[in-house]
Design a protein around this motif. Structure first.
Motif, PDB file in Angstrom:
ATOM      1  N   THR A 306       0.828  -1.210   0.000  1.00  0.00           N
ATOM      2  CA  THR A 306       0.000   0.000   0.000  1.00  0.00           C
ATOM      3  C   THR A 306       0.856   1.252   0.000  1.00  0.00           C
ATOM      4  OG1 THR A 306      -1.761  -1.174   1.204  1.00  0.00           O
ATOM      5  CG2 THR A 306      -1.808   1.223   1.280  1.00  0.00           C
ATOM      6  N   ALA A 309       2.623   1.579  -3.600  1.00  0.00           N
ATOM      7  CA  ALA A 309       1.797   1.711  -4.802  1.00  0.00           C
ATOM      8  C   ALA A 309       1.841   3.115  -5.415  1.00  0.00           C
ATOM      9  CB  ALA A 309       0.358   1.299  -4.496  1.00  0.00           C
ATOM     10  N   SER A 313       3.546   3.922  -9.050  1.00  0.00           N
ATOM     11  CA  SER A 313       2.703   4.509 -10.093  1.00  0.00           C
ATOM     12  C   SER A 313       3.263   5.842 -10.582  1.00  0.00           C
ATOM     13  CB  SER A 313       1.283   4.705  -9.554  1.00  0.00           C
ATOM     14  OG  SER A 313       0.646   3.467  -9.354  1.00  0.00           O
ATOM     15  N   LEU A 341       0.480  -4.525  -4.561  1.00  0.00           N
ATOM     16  CA  LEU A 341       0.895  -3.597  -5.614  1.00  0.00           C
ATOM     17  C   LEU A 341       0.084  -3.818  -6.887  1.00  0.00           C
ATOM     18  CD1 LEU A 341       4.812  -3.340  -5.485  1.00  0.00           C
ATOM     19  CD2 LEU A 341       3.182  -1.452  -5.442  1.00  0.00           C
ATOM     20  N   ARG A 344      -3.408  -2.350  -6.461  1.00  0.00           N
ATOM     21  CA  ARG A 344      -3.529  -0.915  -6.224  1.00  0.00           C
ATOM     22  C   ARG A 344      -2.911  -0.047  -7.327  1.00  0.00           C
ATOM     23  NH1 ARG A 344      -4.759   1.179  -1.143  1.00  0.00           N
ATOM     24  NH2 ARG A 344      -5.572  -0.380   0.292  1.00  0.00           N
ATOM     25  N   THR A 345      -2.474  -0.675  -8.410  1.00  0.00           N
ATOM     26  CA  THR A 345      -1.928   0.086  -9.535  1.00  0.00           C
ATOM     27  C   THR A 345      -2.601  -0.360 -10.814  1.00  0.00           C
ATOM     28  OG1 THR A 345      -0.105  -1.512  -9.742  1.00  0.00           O
ATOM     29  CG2 THR A 345       0.332   0.477  -8.456  1.00  0.00           C
ATOM     30  N   SER A 350       1.549  -1.912 -13.513  1.00  0.00           N
ATOM     31  CA  SER A 350       1.909  -3.157 -12.838  1.00  0.00           C
ATOM     32  C   SER A 350       2.277  -4.292 -13.783  1.00  0.00           C
ATOM     33  CB  SER A 350       0.752  -3.607 -11.940  1.00  0.00           C
ATOM     34  OG  SER A 350      -0.421  -3.834 -12.704  1.00  0.00           O
TER      35      SER A 350
END
Length: 381
Positions: A306, A309, A313, A341, A344-345, A350
């Motif tokens: 978290t 991320a 990004s 990761l 959350r991307t 990713s």
């Protein structure tokens, strides 16, 4: 001693020279191009060097002659198997021409040092207990340790590289390293004056990132997270080291990662360091059965993912490397961080992103410190 180039160790400059530059800097830059190619590609003919660097054959011939005279480059004979035409003589970097002294100050209890060849081979290694020293006493100990290592070298020493905790500027001044009692300390200048050799000092996580980039084959867009007593990151983007306006880029350890978390040494609560430092991880798994311990490590991995991320990004990195105790980092923690990761991307970020352990193990800072010297003195990284 080789001529120092205007290269690469400075903030915002590209680590690996790739093309020609303005006339006033051309000779140093072109010299870096030649050394860089020989360092990474191995023995090459003068004609192939000219083609690879886009320099003229006359320029290459002149540069190679100077480098041979300095003892950095040598002629190695002709390429095996060549039968047609006049055989081209190969030239190569002399890996045994000079050695580098490297110091790793990451561990508060023990400093580590090594004598390293230009090609990254560890010739000699030593360790020295700190015995609680801080401030000026620690500075004196570092100088004595560096002098001891210089005495162990078996050929001329190109320079000394130091990976230090804390915030370190581009001149090797430790702006602050509270656990070492160092504030606004011109460490590179002090060591240069006392030992009489060029000294490069950089943050230990940044130094570790350089080691992986040069000797470990890491991508040109990567973040290395150094996990120990504290947590810090070194970042390389498009082949350029990232330092930040106040030289504090990568201070992820003091990013708030857990709401209402444990009190951190910095005075805030819930910093990433409070859950990810070696001490925190060992405390989290101590006395627990394997299933529970793995679950707790995975939870820390989700917190790490978290935290990482938005960084991944924003910079569109190719990989994230973890450097620290593999028994804690490699397994449930790393796997959960990778999964988080991915979640959350966006796929454009990713896809293909790797989160892996660093490849250089405990020598990562030592080898990175050698790169500090190679970069500053020869323009090679």
């Amino acid at each position: 001693m080789p001529t120092t180039t205007r290269s690469s160790g400075r903030v915002g400059e590209r680590l690996r020279a790739t093309s020609k530059v303005l006339p006033e800097h051309a000779r140093a830059h072109n010299r870096s191009l030649v050394l860089q190619h020989l360092f990474h590609e191995g023995p090459t003919s003068r004609a192939d060097l000219a083609r690879a660097t886009s320099l003229t054959r006359v320029t290459i011939s002149d540069l190679v002659s100077v480098l041979i005279a300095e003892g950095l480059v040598e002629e190695l004979g002709t390429r095996p198997g060549q039968r047609v035409g006049k055989p081209a003589i190969l030239v190569g970097l002399r890996g045994d021409a000079f050695q580098i002294v490297s110091l790793d100050l990451t561990d508060a209890a023990q400093m580590r040092g090594a004598v390293i060849s230009l090609t990254g081979q560890v010739i000699e290694r030593r360790a020295l207990d700190v015995d609680g020293r801080t401030g000026d006493e620690l500075t004196d100990l570092v100088a004595r340790f560096a002098r001891l290592l210089v005495a162990q070298a078996t050929c001329p020493v190109l320079g000394i590289g130091v990976g230090s905790p804390g915030v370190v500027d581009d001149r090797g001044r430790v702006i602050e390293a509270p656990n070492r009692g160092w504030y606004d300390l011109p460490l590179a200048e002090i060591l240069t004056d006392r030992i009489g050799l060029p000294v490069q000092v950089a943050n230990d996580a940044n130094t570790a990132a350089l080691g992986e980039f040069t000797y470990g084959g890491a991508a040109a867009g990567m973040l290395l997270l150094l996990v120990g007593l504290g947590v810090g990151a070194g970042i390389v983007v498009d082949g350029i080291r990232v330092h930040g306006v106040r030289f504090a880029a990568g201070e992820l350890g003091h990013t708030t990662a857990v709401d209402d978390g444990e009190l951190c040494a910095c005075g805030r609560r819930g910093c990433l360091e409070t859950v990810l430092s070696t001490r925190a991880l060992r405390s989290a798994v101590e006395g627990k059965d394997p299933t529970t311990a793995d679950a707790d490590l995975a939870e820390v991995g989700r917190v790490l993912g978290t935290t990482l991320a938005p960084v991944v990004s924003a910079l569109n990195l190719a990989e994230v490397l973890l450097s620290g105790p593999a028994d804690l980092l490699d397994g449930p923690l790393r796997e959960a961080a990778q999964e988080t990761l991915q979640q959350r991307t966006m796929p454009a970020v990713s896809a293909g992103l790797q989160l892996r352990m660093a490849s250089l193990g405990q020598d990562v800072v030592l080898l990175g410190a050698a790169v500090l010297v190679l970069s500053a003195q020869l323009g090679v990284s």
